[in-house]
Write a protein that holds these residues in place. Structure first.
Motif, PDB file in Angstrom:
ATOM      1  N   GLY A 146     -35.060  19.234 -46.673  1.00  0.00           N
ATOM      2  CA  GLY A 146     -34.326  19.294 -47.925  1.00  0.00           C
ATOM      3  C   GLY A 146     -33.675  17.959 -48.250  1.00  0.00           C
ATOM      4  N   ALA A 147     -33.262  17.811 -49.486  1.00  0.00           N
ATOM      5  CA  ALA A 147     -32.611  16.577 -49.931  1.00  0.00           C
ATOM      6  C   ALA A 147     -31.339  16.303 -49.140  1.00  0.00           C
ATOM      7  CB  ALA A 147     -32.307  16.656 -51.424  1.00  0.00           C
ATOM      8  N   ASP A 148     -30.741  17.353 -48.594  1.00  0.00           N
ATOM      9  CA  ASP A 148     -29.481  17.219 -47.863  1.00  0.00           C
ATOM     10  C   ASP A 148     -29.671  17.205 -46.348  1.00  0.00           C
ATOM     11  OD1 ASP A 148     -30.347  19.824 -47.633  1.00  0.00           O
ATOM     12  OD2 ASP A 148     -28.361  20.709 -47.943  1.00  0.00           O
ATOM     13  N   THR A 149     -30.875  16.948 -45.870  1.00  0.00           N
ATOM     14  CA  THR A 149     -31.138  16.979 -44.436  1.00  0.00           C
ATOM     15  C   THR A 149     -30.258  15.997 -43.665  1.00  0.00           C
ATOM     16  OG1 THR A 149     -32.824  16.845 -42.721  1.00  0.00           O
ATOM     17  CG2 THR A 149     -33.019  15.269 -44.534  1.00  0.00           C
ATOM     18  N   GLY A 150     -29.864  16.394 -42.484  1.00  0.00           N
ATOM     19  CA  GLY A 150     -29.100  15.513 -41.606  1.00  0.00           C
ATOM     20  C   GLY A 150     -29.980  14.777 -40.603  1.00  0.00           C
ATOM     21  N   TRP A 151     -31.298  15.023 -40.669  1.00  0.00           N
ATOM     22  CA  TRP A 151     -32.218  14.438 -39.686  1.00  0.00           C
ATOM     23  C   TRP A 151     -32.060  12.913 -39.632  1.00  0.00           C
ATOM     24  CZ3 TRP A 151     -37.191  17.408 -38.497  1.00  0.00           C
ATOM     25  CH2 TRP A 151     -37.862  16.859 -37.411  1.00  0.00           C
ATOM     26  N   TRP A 152     -31.993  12.293 -40.791  1.00  0.00           N
ATOM     27  CA  TRP A 152     -31.895  10.826 -40.828  1.00  0.00           C
ATOM     28  C   TRP A 152     -30.558  10.323 -40.293  1.00  0.00           C
ATOM     29  CZ3 TRP A 152     -36.343   8.593 -41.208  1.00  0.00           C
ATOM     30  CH2 TRP A 152     -37.365   9.204 -41.915  1.00  0.00           C
ATOM     31  N   ASP A 153     -29.525  11.142 -40.381  1.00  0.00           N
ATOM     32  CA  ASP A 153     -28.198  10.731 -39.916  1.00  0.00           C
ATOM     33  C   ASP A 153     -28.109  10.646 -38.404  1.00  0.00           C
ATOM     34  OD1 ASP A 153     -27.389  10.729 -42.583  1.00  0.00           O
ATOM     35  OD2 ASP A 153     -26.725  12.822 -42.476  1.00  0.00           O
ATOM     36  N   GLU A 154     -29.062  11.246 -37.701  1.00  0.00           N
ATOM     37  CA  GLU A 154     -29.034  11.262 -36.236  1.00  0.00           C
ATOM     38  C   GLU A 154     -29.607   9.987 -35.616  1.00  0.00           C
ATOM     39  OE1 GLU A 154     -31.156  14.883 -35.493  1.00  0.00           O
ATOM     40  OE2 GLU A 154     -29.365  16.109 -35.744  1.00  0.00           O
ATOM     41  N   LEU A 155     -30.267   9.150 -36.411  1.00  0.00           N
ATOM     42  CA  LEU A 155     -30.821   7.916 -35.866  1.00  0.00           C
ATOM     43  C   LEU A 155     -29.701   6.982 -35.420  1.00  0.00           C
ATOM     44  CD1 LEU A 155     -33.323   8.899 -37.780  1.00  0.00           C
ATOM     45  CD2 LEU A 155     -34.073   6.578 -37.309  1.00  0.00           C
ATOM     46  N   THR A 156     -29.929   6.286 -34.309  1.00  0.00           N
ATOM     47  CA  THR A 156     -28.898   5.381 -33.788  1.00  0.00           C
ATOM     48  C   THR A 156     -28.776   4.129 -34.640  1.00  0.00           C
ATOM     49  OG1 THR A 156     -30.511   4.389 -32.274  1.00  0.00           O
ATOM     50  CG2 THR A 156     -29.149   6.203 -31.416  1.00  0.00           C
ATOM     51  N   VAL A 157     -29.865   3.728 -35.288  1.00  0.00           N
ATOM     52  CA  VAL A 157     -29.860   2.595 -36.220  1.00  0.00           C
ATOM     53  C   VAL A 157     -30.379   3.126 -37.550  1.00  0.00           C
ATOM     54  CG1 VAL A 157     -30.812   0.321 -36.732  1.00  0.00           C
ATOM     55  CG2 VAL A 157     -30.254   0.927 -34.367  1.00  0.00           C
ATOM     56  N   PRO A 158     -29.578   3.026 -38.597  1.00  0.00           N
ATOM     57  CA  PRO A 158     -30.009   3.574 -39.894  1.00  0.00           C
ATOM     58  C   PRO A 158     -31.300   2.931 -40.396  1.00  0.00           C
ATOM     59  CG  PRO A 158     -27.684   2.971 -39.938  1.00  0.00           C
ATOM     60  CD  PRO A 158     -28.248   2.429 -38.659  1.00  0.00           C
ATOM     61  N   VAL A 159     -32.068   3.742 -41.114  1.00  0.00           N
ATOM     62  CA  VAL A 159     -33.280   3.241 -41.763  1.00  0.00           C
ATOM     63  C   VAL A 159     -32.944   2.978 -43.233  1.00  0.00           C
ATOM     64  CG1 VAL A 159     -34.894   4.369 -40.183  1.00  0.00           C
ATOM     65  CG2 VAL A 159     -34.099   5.593 -42.218  1.00  0.00           C
ATOM     66  N   PRO A 160     -33.755   2.173 -43.918  1.00  0.00           N
ATOM     67  CA  PRO A 160     -33.480   1.878 -45.335  1.00  0.00           C
ATOM     68  C   PRO A 160     -33.472   3.147 -46.194  1.00  0.00           C
ATOM     69  CG  PRO A 160     -35.163   0.402 -44.458  1.00  0.00           C
ATOM     70  CD  PRO A 160     -34.916   1.439 -43.408  1.00  0.00           C
ATOM     71  N   ASP A 161     -32.740   3.086 -47.292  1.00  0.00           N
ATOM     72  CA  ASP A 161     -32.612   4.230 -48.197  1.00  0.00           C
ATOM     73  C   ASP A 161     -33.957   4.740 -48.696  1.00  0.00           C
ATOM     74  OD1 ASP A 161     -29.880   4.272 -47.920  1.00  0.00           O
ATOM     75  OD2 ASP A 161     -29.480   3.203 -49.807  1.00  0.00           O
ATOM     76  N   ASP A 162     -34.922   3.831 -48.951  1.00  0.00           N
ATOM     77  CA  ASP A 162     -36.215   4.285 -49.456  1.00  0.00           C
ATOM     78  C   ASP A 162     -36.994   5.074 -48.384  1.00  0.00           C
ATOM     79  OD1 ASP A 162     -36.565   1.763 -48.101  1.00  0.00           O
ATOM     80  OD2 ASP A 162     -38.615   1.717 -48.876  1.00  0.00           O
TER      81      ASP A 162
END
Length: 185
Positions: free
Chosen positions: A82-98
């Protein structure tokens, strides 16, 4: 159902997967009891407390593998993020917004893929993966894999996944996992 030798794979929707929960639990418990996962009965119970919620998601899909006499061999399942997923927030180093942008259709999250020990090395995992992704309209597939599982990591790389970072899934507890992405376009 598609037969490959003595094993058949089948694509399932949420209600069908819910009916197969006992088989999925058996496969999960056996596969993830092994090193490097070392999951105990409490871990299996926690995973299957989430399962009834997951199977009710409209984009949930699963693949199962069974022998001709119905013995559970392997399973895979997931749903779009979903658009509100927290999956990306769990990465130790953020990935780009795109990369992290989600709209509910862009990314399929592969939550679990497991094959019982006696059936490994026969292409069952690959067939489960193909069955699960067949007809999927998402642009890409995202998953977490334990870096200590050399066989799983090698299989995902052979299937076209690339490592994009590492994360502590499930709310930040536990060991770091590799985050891998497969572009379907």
């Amino acid at each position: 159902m598609t037969w490959h030798g003595t094993v058949a794979t089948e694509l399932m929707d949420g209600p069908a997967a819910a009916r197969a929960e006992d088989a999925f639990r058996l496969i999960y418990a056996e596969a993830f009891a092994e090193h490097p996962y070392d999951e105990a009965e409490d871990d299996v119970a926690a995973a299957f407390r989430r399962f009834p919620v997951q199977v009710r998601r409209p984009t949930f899909r699963a693949a199962s593998a069974r022998t001709g006499d119905g013995e559970p061999v392997g399973m895979a399942y997931g749903h779009t993020l979903g658009a509100d997923t927290g999956w990306w927030d769990e990465l130790t180093v953020p990935v780009p917004d795109d990369v992290r942008r989600e709209d509910g259709q862009r990314t399929f999250g592969l939550l679990e893929l497991a094959v019982r020990r006696v059936w490994r090395g026969q292409g069952v995992a690959r067939r489960l993966h193909e069955t699960l992704l067949d007809g999927l309209t998402a642009e890409r597939v995202l998953l977490n894999v334990h870096p200590g599982s050399a066989a799983a990591s090698a299989a995902y790389r052979a299937w076209g996944y690339r490592r994009i970072g590492e994360a502590r899934p499930w709310g930040g507890s536990g060991e770091l996992h590799d985050v891998m992405l497969l572009d379907l376009s």
